[in-house]
Design a protein around this motif. Structure first.
Motif, PDB file in Angstrom:
ATOM      1  N   LYS A  37      -4.435  -5.437 -12.934  1.00  0.00           N
ATOM      2  CA  LYS A  37      -3.420  -4.848 -12.350  1.00  0.00           C
ATOM      3  C   LYS A  37      -4.041  -3.896 -11.179  1.00  0.00           C
ATOM      4  CE  LYS A  37      -0.146  -5.429 -16.053  1.00  0.00           C
ATOM      5  NZ  LYS A  37       0.168  -4.708 -17.120  1.00  0.00           N
ATOM      6  N   LYS A  38      -5.214  -3.388 -11.564  1.00  0.00           N
ATOM      7  CA  LYS A  38      -5.708  -2.145 -10.571  1.00  0.00           C
ATOM      8  C   LYS A  38      -6.223  -3.075  -9.495  1.00  0.00           C
ATOM      9  CE  LYS A  38      -7.729   1.012 -13.855  1.00  0.00           C
ATOM     10  NZ  LYS A  38      -8.977   1.425 -14.523  1.00  0.00           N
ATOM     11  N   ILE A  74      -2.428  -5.176  -2.532  1.00  0.00           N
ATOM     12  CA  ILE A  74      -1.478  -5.185  -1.998  1.00  0.00           C
ATOM     13  C   ILE A  74      -1.495  -3.911  -1.041  1.00  0.00           C
ATOM     14  CG2 ILE A  74       1.062  -4.338  -2.583  1.00  0.00           C
ATOM     15  CD1 ILE A  74       0.849  -5.899  -5.306  1.00  0.00           C
ATOM     16  N   ALA A  75      -2.004  -2.949  -1.316  1.00  0.00           N
ATOM     17  CA  ALA A  75      -2.183  -1.664  -0.295  1.00  0.00           C
ATOM     18  C   ALA A  75      -2.971  -2.015   0.718  1.00  0.00           C
ATOM     19  CB  ALA A  75      -2.649  -0.472  -1.457  1.00  0.00           C
ATOM     20  N   LYS A  76      -4.145  -2.809   0.579  1.00  0.00           N
ATOM     21  CA  LYS A  76      -5.062  -3.079   1.550  1.00  0.00           C
ATOM     22  C   LYS A  76      -4.744  -4.030   2.466  1.00  0.00           C
ATOM     23  CE  LYS A  76      -9.739  -4.599   2.280  1.00  0.00           C
ATOM     24  NZ  LYS A  76     -11.059  -5.143   1.624  1.00  0.00           N
ATOM     25  N   ASN A 135      -1.479  -4.843   2.951  1.00  0.00           N
ATOM     26  CA  ASN A 135       0.006  -4.680   3.320  1.00  0.00           C
ATOM     27  C   ASN A 135       1.035  -5.648   2.816  1.00  0.00           C
ATOM     28  OD1 ASN A 135       1.902  -2.707   4.260  1.00  0.00           O
ATOM     29  ND2 ASN A 135       1.607  -3.358   6.496  1.00  0.00           N
ATOM     30  N   LEU A 136       1.036  -6.108   1.762  1.00  0.00           N
ATOM     31  CA  LEU A 136       1.882  -6.933   1.129  1.00  0.00           C
ATOM     32  C   LEU A 136       2.914  -6.484   0.455  1.00  0.00           C
ATOM     33  CD1 LEU A 136      -0.863  -9.221  -0.501  1.00  0.00           C
ATOM     34  CD2 LEU A 136       0.115  -9.694   1.853  1.00  0.00           C
ATOM     35  N   ALA A 137       3.236  -5.275   0.451  1.00  0.00           N
ATOM     36  CA  ALA A 137       4.563  -4.845  -0.064  1.00  0.00           C
ATOM     37  C   ALA A 137       5.582  -4.878   0.890  1.00  0.00           C
ATOM     38  CB  ALA A 137       4.217  -3.388  -0.423  1.00  0.00           C
ATOM     39  N   VAL A 138       6.873  -5.564   0.449  1.00  0.00           N
ATOM     40  CA  VAL A 138       7.912  -5.664   1.192  1.00  0.00           C
ATOM     41  C   VAL A 138       9.208  -5.005   0.715  1.00  0.00           C
ATOM     42  CG1 VAL A 138       9.232  -7.442   1.887  1.00  0.00           C
ATOM     43  CG2 VAL A 138       7.018  -8.105   1.860  1.00  0.00           C
ATOM     44  N   ASP A 139       9.923  -4.344   1.412  1.00  0.00           N
ATOM     45  CA  ASP A 139      11.132  -3.521   0.867  1.00  0.00           C
ATOM     46  C   ASP A 139      12.307  -4.970   1.035  1.00  0.00           C
ATOM     47  OD1 ASP A 139       9.956  -1.281   0.265  1.00  0.00           O
ATOM     48  OD2 ASP A 139      10.163  -0.731   2.385  1.00  0.00           O
ATOM     49  N   ALA A 140      12.966  -4.955   0.024  1.00  0.00           N
ATOM     50  CA  ALA A 140      14.152  -6.026   0.322  1.00  0.00           C
ATOM     51  C   ALA A 140      15.296  -5.480  -0.421  1.00  0.00           C
ATOM     52  CB  ALA A 140      13.774  -7.278  -0.348  1.00  0.00           C
ATOM     53  N   LEU A 141      16.605  -5.944  -0.036  1.00  0.00           N
ATOM     54  CA  LEU A 141      17.605  -5.343  -0.646  1.00  0.00           C
ATOM     55  C   LEU A 141      17.696  -6.012  -2.238  1.00  0.00           C
ATOM     56  CD1 LEU A 141      20.261  -6.020   2.268  1.00  0.00           C
ATOM     57  CD2 LEU A 141      19.167  -3.788   1.082  1.00  0.00           C
ATOM     58  N   PRO A 142      18.346  -5.318  -3.369  1.00  0.00           N
ATOM     59  CA  PRO A 142      18.253  -5.847  -4.308  1.00  0.00           C
ATOM     60  C   PRO A 142      19.124  -7.380  -4.555  1.00  0.00           C
ATOM     61  CG  PRO A 142      19.011  -3.806  -4.535  1.00  0.00           C
ATOM     62  CD  PRO A 142      18.732  -4.127  -3.192  1.00  0.00           C
ATOM     63  N   GLU A 143      19.979  -7.508  -3.474  1.00  0.00           N
ATOM     64  CA  GLU A 143      20.819  -8.675  -3.626  1.00  0.00           C
ATOM     65  C   GLU A 143      20.177 -10.153  -3.019  1.00  0.00           C
ATOM     66  OE1 GLU A 143      22.123  -5.961  -1.430  1.00  0.00           O
ATOM     67  OE2 GLU A 143      23.130  -5.109  -3.219  1.00  0.00           O
ATOM     68  N   LYS A 167       3.482 -17.644  -8.042  1.00  0.00           N
ATOM     69  CA  LYS A 167       2.223 -17.837  -7.481  1.00  0.00           C
ATOM     70  C   LYS A 167       2.458 -17.716  -5.675  1.00  0.00           C
ATOM     71  CE  LYS A 167       0.000 -20.799 -10.539  1.00  0.00           C
ATOM     72  NZ  LYS A 167      -0.540 -21.923 -10.929  1.00  0.00           N
ATOM     73  N   GLY A 168       1.153 -17.281  -5.047  1.00  0.00           N
ATOM     74  CA  GLY A 168       1.314 -17.191  -3.798  1.00  0.00           C
ATOM     75  C   GLY A 168       1.808 -15.941  -3.157  1.00  0.00           C
ATOM     76  N   LYS A 169       2.048 -16.095  -1.910  1.00  0.00           N
ATOM     77  CA  LYS A 169       2.572 -14.791  -1.186  1.00  0.00           C
ATOM     78  C   LYS A 169       4.333 -14.423  -1.650  1.00  0.00           C
ATOM     79  CE  LYS A 169      -0.496 -14.589   2.491  1.00  0.00           C
ATOM     80  NZ  LYS A 169      -0.624 -14.337   3.993  1.00  0.00           N
ATOM     81  N   SER A 170       4.867 -15.186  -1.970  1.00  0.00           N
ATOM     82  CA  SER A 170       6.311 -14.956  -2.349  1.00  0.00           C
ATOM     83  C   SER A 170       6.376 -14.235  -3.362  1.00  0.00           C
ATOM     84  CB  SER A 170       7.264 -16.191  -2.254  1.00  0.00           C
ATOM     85  OG  SER A 170       6.498 -17.165  -3.472  1.00  0.00           O
ATOM     86  N   TYR A 171       5.313 -14.403  -4.534  1.00  0.00           N
ATOM     87  CA  TYR A 171       5.235 -13.590  -5.757  1.00  0.00           C
ATOM     88  C   TYR A 171       5.160 -11.975  -5.247  1.00  0.00           C
ATOM     89  CZ  TYR A 171       3.146 -11.159  -9.494  1.00  0.00           C
ATOM     90  OH  TYR A 171       2.789 -10.406 -10.414  1.00  0.00           O
ATOM     91  N   PHE A 172       4.662 -11.479  -4.126  1.00  0.00           N
ATOM     92  CA  PHE A 172       4.602 -10.153  -3.906  1.00  0.00           C
ATOM     93  C   PHE A 172       6.051  -9.594  -3.449  1.00  0.00           C
ATOM     94  CE2 PHE A 172       0.166 -11.583  -3.580  1.00  0.00           C
ATOM     95  CZ  PHE A 172      -0.324 -10.504  -4.333  1.00  0.00           C
ATOM     96  N   VAL A 173       7.024 -10.500  -2.852  1.00  0.00           N
ATOM     97  CA  VAL A 173       7.997 -10.208  -2.361  1.00  0.00           C
ATOM     98  C   VAL A 173       9.097  -9.540  -3.576  1.00  0.00           C
ATOM     99  CG1 VAL A 173      10.095 -11.130  -1.234  1.00  0.00           C
ATOM    100  CG2 VAL A 173       8.222 -11.766  -0.439  1.00  0.00           C
ATOM    101  N   THR A 174       8.878 -10.122  -4.617  1.00  0.00           N
ATOM    102  CA  THR A 174       9.895  -9.834  -5.669  1.00  0.00           C
ATOM    103  C   THR A 174       9.317  -8.968  -6.898  1.00  0.00           C
ATOM    104  OG1 THR A 174       9.315 -11.845  -7.329  1.00  0.00           O
ATOM    105  CG2 THR A 174      11.154 -11.880  -5.607  1.00  0.00           C
ATOM    106  N   ARG A 175       7.844  -8.542  -6.384  1.00  0.00           N
ATOM    107  CA  ARG A 175       7.329  -7.514  -7.242  1.00  0.00           C
ATOM    108  C   ARG A 175       7.882  -6.149  -7.308  1.00  0.00           C
ATOM    109  NH1 ARG A 175       2.602  -5.425  -7.240  1.00  0.00           N
ATOM    110  NH2 ARG A 175       2.042  -5.328  -9.150  1.00  0.00           N
ATOM    111  N   ASN A 176       7.855  -5.297  -8.321  1.00  0.00           N
ATOM    112  CA  ASN A 176       8.264  -4.044  -8.194  1.00  0.00           C
ATOM    113  C   ASN A 176       6.959  -3.167  -7.906  1.00  0.00           C
ATOM    114  OD1 ASN A 176      10.783  -4.526  -8.966  1.00  0.00           O
ATOM    115  ND2 ASN A 176      10.474  -4.054 -11.181  1.00  0.00           N
ATOM    116  N   TYR A 177       7.105  -2.601  -6.695  1.00  0.00           N
ATOM    117  CA  TYR A 177       5.682  -2.150  -6.021  1.00  0.00           C
ATOM    118  C   TYR A 177       6.299  -0.686  -5.487  1.00  0.00           C
ATOM    119  CZ  TYR A 177       1.643  -0.970  -3.637  1.00  0.00           C
ATOM    120  OH  TYR A 177       0.399  -0.261  -2.926  1.00  0.00           O
TER     121      TYR A 177
END
Length: 140
Positions: free
Chosen positions: A78-79, A85-87, A89-97, A112-122
Motif C-alpha cells: 500500500k505504501k 499514484i502520487a509520483k 499522477n494517477l489520481a482521478v477525481d470523478a463524480l460518484p455517479e 487490474k490496470g489503469k482503470s483500477y486507479f479511477v475507482t480507488r479512494n485516494y
C-alpha cells in the motif's frame, strides 16, 4: 555459549511469494522479524555482511508469524502503491455517479490496470512546487 536453535519441520513450512519492493528487502524483513519475534533462533550462523536467502527467510517468517507477516507485506504494498499514484499522477477525481456506473460496467476491468486507479479512494496530495504556486496566487 551459542543460543539454542529452533527449527521448523519441512512439512510445517508455509511457502509465500513476496514481491521485490522497497521495504521488503532482506534487511527490512530481518528488522521486522527481530522487532516482532526472535528470528535469530531460527537463523543459521552467518556473517552479518552476508544475509540469508530471501525466499527461505520469507518462508520461515511466514511459518512462524502467519497473518502478521502477510499484513506487513500488504502495508508495504500500500505504501508503494500510494507513492506510485502520487509520483505518476494517477489520481482521478470523478463524480460518484460516474464511479458507480464504471464499477457496474462489465466492459472495463476495475481490478487490474489503469482503470483500477479511477475507482480507488485516494486523497491526492499536491507536489511542493504546485503548493507553492497556489500559495503565491492566494497571496496576490
Amino acid at each position: 555459549m551459542l543460543a539454542k536453535k529452533k527449527y521448523i519441520h519441512c512439512s510445517d513450512v508455509k511457502v509465500i511469494k513476496v514481491p521485490h519492493l522497497e521495504g521488503l528487502r532482506v534487511s527490512d524483513i530481518l528488522k521486522y522479524a527481530r522487532r516482532t519475534f526472535n528470528i535469530d533462533a531460527f537463523l543459521p550462523e552467518f556473517a552479518y555482511d552476508k544475509e540469508p536467502n530471501r525466499d527461505w527467510l520469507c518462508n520461515i517468517v511466514n511459518s512462524a508469524m502467519g497473518d502478521e507477516f502477510k499484513n506487513f507485506i500488504s502495508e508495504q504494498r500500500k505504501k508503494r502503491e500510494s507513492k506510485i499514484i502520487a509520483k505518476k499522477n494517477l489520481a482521478v477525481d470523478a463524480l460518484p455517479e460516474f464511479v458507480d456506473i464504471f464499477r457496474k460496467s462489465t466492459g472495463v476491468s476495475t481490478s487490474k490496470g489503469k482503470s483500477y486507479f479511477v475507482t480507488r479512494n485516494y486523497v491526492p496530495t499536491l507536489s511542493k512546487k504546485k503548493r507553492i504556486e497556489l500559495e503565491k496566487k492566494a497571496k496576490i
